[in-house]
Design a protein around this motif. Structure first.
Motif, mmCIF file in Angstrom:
data_model
loop_
_atom_site.group_PDB
_atom_site.id
_atom_site.type_symbol
_atom_site.label_atom_id
_atom_site.label_comp_id
_atom_site.label_asym_id
_atom_site.label_seq_id
_atom_site.Cartn_x
_atom_site.Cartn_y
_atom_site.Cartn_z
ATOM 1 N N ALA C 179 -5.664 12.107 -20.101
ATOM 2 C CA ALA C 179 -5.491 11.828 -18.676
ATOM 3 C C ALA C 179 -4.342 12.686 -18.141
ATOM 4 N N HIS C 180 -4.263 12.790 -16.812
ATOM 5 C CA HIS C 180 -3.242 13.631 -16.181
ATOM 6 C C HIS C 180 -2.356 12.802 -15.256
ATOM 7 N N VAL C 181 -1.093 13.193 -15.198
ATOM 8 C CA VAL C 181 -0.163 12.543 -14.278
ATOM 9 C C VAL C 181 -0.401 13.115 -12.881
ATOM 10 N N LEU C 182 -0.837 12.271 -11.949
ATOM 11 C CA LEU C 182 -1.067 12.738 -10.582
ATOM 12 C C LEU C 182 0.205 12.634 -9.747
ATOM 13 N N ARG C 183 0.912 11.526 -9.896
ATOM 14 C CA ARG C 183 2.129 11.294 -9.103
ATOM 15 C C ARG C 183 3.150 10.572 -9.950
ATOM 16 N N SER C 184 4.401 10.795 -9.635
ATOM 17 C CA SER C 184 5.489 9.992 -10.174
ATOM 18 C C SER C 184 6.232 9.428 -8.976
ATOM 19 N N ASP C 185 6.388 8.104 -8.891
ATOM 20 C CA ASP C 185 7.025 7.545 -7.697
ATOM 21 C C ASP C 185 8.509 7.260 -7.923
ATOM 22 N N THR C 186 9.177 6.726 -6.897
ATOM 23 C CA THR C 186 10.606 6.411 -6.951
ATOM 24 C C THR C 186 10.981 5.570 -8.156
ATOM 25 N N PHE C 187 10.090 4.677 -8.540
ATOM 26 C CA PHE C 187 10.392 3.765 -9.634
ATOM 27 C C PHE C 187 10.091 4.391 -10.998
ATOM 28 N N GLY C 188 9.616 5.654 -11.007
ATOM 29 C CA GLY C 188 9.264 6.300 -12.258
ATOM 30 C C GLY C 188 7.915 5.862 -12.798
ATOM 31 N N ASN C 189 7.122 5.181 -11.970
ATOM 32 C CA ASN C 189 5.759 4.842 -12.368
ATOM 33 C C ASN C 189 4.899 6.100 -12.281
ATOM 34 N N LEU C 190 4.004 6.270 -13.269
ATOM 35 C CA LEU C 190 3.179 7.471 -13.341
ATOM 36 C C LEU C 190 1.728 7.119 -13.048
ATOM 37 N N VAL C 191 1.218 7.620 -11.941
ATOM 38 C CA VAL C 191 -0.186 7.392 -11.587
ATOM 39 C C VAL C 191 -1.052 8.399 -12.338
ATOM 40 N N LEU C 192 -2.098 7.900 -13.004
ATOM 41 C CA LEU C 192 -2.976 8.755 -13.813
ATOM 42 C C LEU C 192 -4.342 8.894 -13.146
ATOM 43 N N ASP C 193 -5.126 9.841 -13.652
ATOM 44 C CA ASP C 193 -6.487 10.002 -13.146
ATOM 45 C C ASP C 193 -7.512 9.245 -13.996
ATOM 46 N N ALA C 194 -7.062 8.432 -14.930
ATOM 47 C CA ALA C 194 -7.976 7.636 -15.757
ATOM 48 C C ALA C 194 -8.628 6.543 -14.912
ATOM 49 N N VAL C 249 7.385 1.290 -17.005
ATOM 50 C CA VAL C 249 8.254 0.564 -17.933
ATOM 51 C C VAL C 249 8.815 -0.619 -17.160
ATOM 52 N N ASN C 250 8.646 -1.823 -17.686
ATOM 53 C CA ASN C 250 9.170 -3.002 -17.003
ATOM 54 C C ASN C 250 10.690 -2.881 -16.863
ATOM 55 N N LEU C 251 11.205 -2.936 -15.650
ATOM 56 C CA LEU C 251 12.624 -2.771 -15.342
ATOM 57 C C LEU C 251 13.167 -1.431 -15.826
ATOM 58 N N GLY C 252 12.293 -0.425 -15.909
ATOM 59 C CA GLY C 252 12.736 0.902 -16.312
ATOM 60 C C GLY C 252 11.863 1.964 -15.679
ATOM 61 N N SER C 253 11.895 3.176 -16.220
ATOM 62 C CA SER C 253 11.168 4.305 -15.649
ATOM 63 C C SER C 253 10.282 4.957 -16.700
ATOM 64 N N ALA C 254 8.968 4.955 -16.461
ATOM 65 C CA ALA C 254 8.055 5.618 -17.390
ATOM 66 C C ALA C 254 8.252 7.133 -17.335
ATOM 67 N N ALA C 255 8.578 7.672 -16.164
ATOM 68 C CA ALA C 255 8.805 9.119 -16.046
ATOM 69 C C ALA C 255 9.945 9.555 -16.956
#
Lengths: 273, 273, 273
Positions: C179-194, C249-255
């Protein structure tokens, strides 16, 4: 004034705190129907010159409005608080009398009328020592937007007494045109004090190549109509959207390329010289 | 409620993403005539204490409004979502029931009425697990601004059950007044929990010199009315525009000078001690 | 169109300068009664893909509106300026024809009608070479919000000629789902194309453990309904509030945890594989 009445708002309050938001609340209290446009609240802290330049560039694009501007290193001290009527009908300016309003007033044809609002009947009492945005400037701006006359907002001041702001001036030298960086924007574009006429005198014609010299380094550049007229990564000298001569890098940052900051002097040198 | 109805909006959504903007859209859907004032969206991520302090400082400056506030580390978990009516007429608060609303409610005279809005008829379905701002808080705030009664927005909760927030308290010691940094703002000013009365007890009179001790270092300071009463670069202890005792550096940053962050305890020591 | 007419506004202008504010002024000139919602002005500079994704995620949450979007690396060059009517009634899109509007138009059912606004009668003359937001896009958006017909705003363009934007696609491999990372938001959440369907095919059921592999490292994770369903600091794969599969990541940043940026490919591997 237009309907709904318009207030533009510029400050160095930043976006991290509630200061700008509280001023919006004070405006909503004094003039609930006002439409408020935030020009920016990210003027570098207490940088009156940058604030004055951004305000100047913004006001001439705005419909008739009360322009509220706050960059105020002298808050609580001796500096005057003022409201000004510009020569261009419908444009009022409210802020500290420290030069911040001067360039915008000039752009709007000069100061037609001025009042000292430090003891304005529209102020919020008690006036704090440190937050005149909330206590003086925003409530006076709201009252003016709601239709109060300028003379009702404070005590008359002679327009000639309003504090001016002096800008540096580009000047011709034997070896080229010495110009100053007035502003650096988000994109790293550098606004200069050079004029089209001075560029011609320095032998830098539209389309011509030139050298930009700063800090002992020399950079190749081209005078061009717009970014797309030079290759990606190339330095260009152009007339920006406000009519000012500026330096940019296509798809890059001139501020980073030249390590240039506001206030610095650089030399523009025609390639034939 | 005022006309147009007013909604204030505070969150930790930041400005980089569309989250705050989407909530504005949801509000425009539910109450097109509402006027929305952004207090700030730059509360440090999931920092409920800072959010609560900023909200408290802002609401008392605002006209009657629905105050929408979202700093919500427990979203999707067990925490309640609430709408509160404050004792001060016309002020409603909407947000997660995690202490965020508590200090503002206290400032507005306390909670007069509370409802659980987790299953509000005004919510947007399906409710996502992670974006209750869009799905619960903003639509309920819009409905309240549009005139819905609080009881129509959810199920009654006893005001005493609303989650409280405890602040630290400054206290007198043999050698001075131990105080805590509650907030650090954009300008690096440090808001403390000390009171004017405690300063007097610690022998720190208006105009007096004092020492500020933190992290093994001692800094000279002066209790002053405002920035302009001390020299540039000097540390001052003053009453800020919200009535709190704070530390600042004239034309500088107290946070940087003292290397102090929110929550830290420091010692204010009268010069005569 | 709703009353008052609504304009949403997204750009990469940032908040440091007056560019977004000046566009607000131009809108206030052309349609004083318009309500303008800022989606964000912090799209990474000239990042058309991120702008298109944020715009897509925002527009479907908005009431009928003119959606003004400006991320425009080709300003002043050959690229077309367009206004589009989406298939969903009441939704118009205005911006450069460089793919920025494409995903939003698709989300709104596709392009029903398109016009080239480069020489629109509503443009502000003279059109500068570098600030089409002020000179073309904002005035056309204001005219449309004020009730002008799309055909009056420019010259017809076949909808099929509007510039498209291609996204990467997740795909099944022997060892898992790429899968590919489409966006990374302020919270470090990574939106995928899956997609949910692909996760099922890869053997990653709701509640299941999985491995996330990127840059030679393997990270344990769990597919969960929301943050609160995993421990603080744990990596989770979830459906986000816009219906996209994302890593957090709960209370963290996946990015930060994965050192992942927009565009990167990673492998999602069922724990049983």
């Amino acid at each position: 004034l237009p309907e709904p009445p318009l207030i533009t708002f510029l400050s160095d309050y930043g976006h991290a705190d509630e200061f700008a938001g509280v001023c919006h609340g004070v405006i909503a209290h004094g003039c609930p129907q006002a439409h408020v446009i935030d020009i920016t609240h990210a003027i570098p802290r207490q940088d009156v010159l940058t604030g004055a330049l951004v305000l100047r560039d913004a006001v001439s694009q705005m419909p008739p409005a009360v322009h509220l501007a706050i960059v105020d290193p002298g808050v609580g001290g001796e500096r005057r608080a003022v409201a000004l009527a510009a020569a261009t009908p419908g444009h009022l300016l409210v802020g500290p009398d420290n030069g911040l309003l001067w360039l915008a007033a000039e752009r709007l044809g000069g100061v037609r009328e001025a009042v000292d609002i430090g003891r304005s009947p529209f102020r919020r009492e008690p006036v704090s020592a440190t937050f005149h945005g909330r206590d003086i400037f925003a409530p006076v701006a709201a009252a003016l937007a709601a239709g109060a006359g300028l003379q009702a907002a404070g005590d008359s001041v002679a327009p000639a007494e309003v504090v001016r702001l002096e800008l540096p001036s580009a000047y011709l030298r034997e070896d080229g045109l010495a110009a100053h960086v007035l502003r650096s924007d988000t994109f790293g574009n550098l606004v200069l004090d050079a004029t089209t006429h001075q560029l011609a005198e320095a032998g830098i014609a539209p389309g011509a190549e030139l050298r930009v010299e700063l800090g002992g380094k020399s950079h190749g550049a081209r005078r061009a109509g717009t970014f797309a007229h030079v290759a990606p990564g190339e330095l260009l000298l152009y007339e920006d959207a406000t009519g000012m001569i500026a330096l940019a890098v296509n798809l890059g940052s001139a501020a980073e390329r030249l390590h240039a900051a506001s206030g610095e002097e650089l030399l523009l040198r025609g390639a034939t010289r």
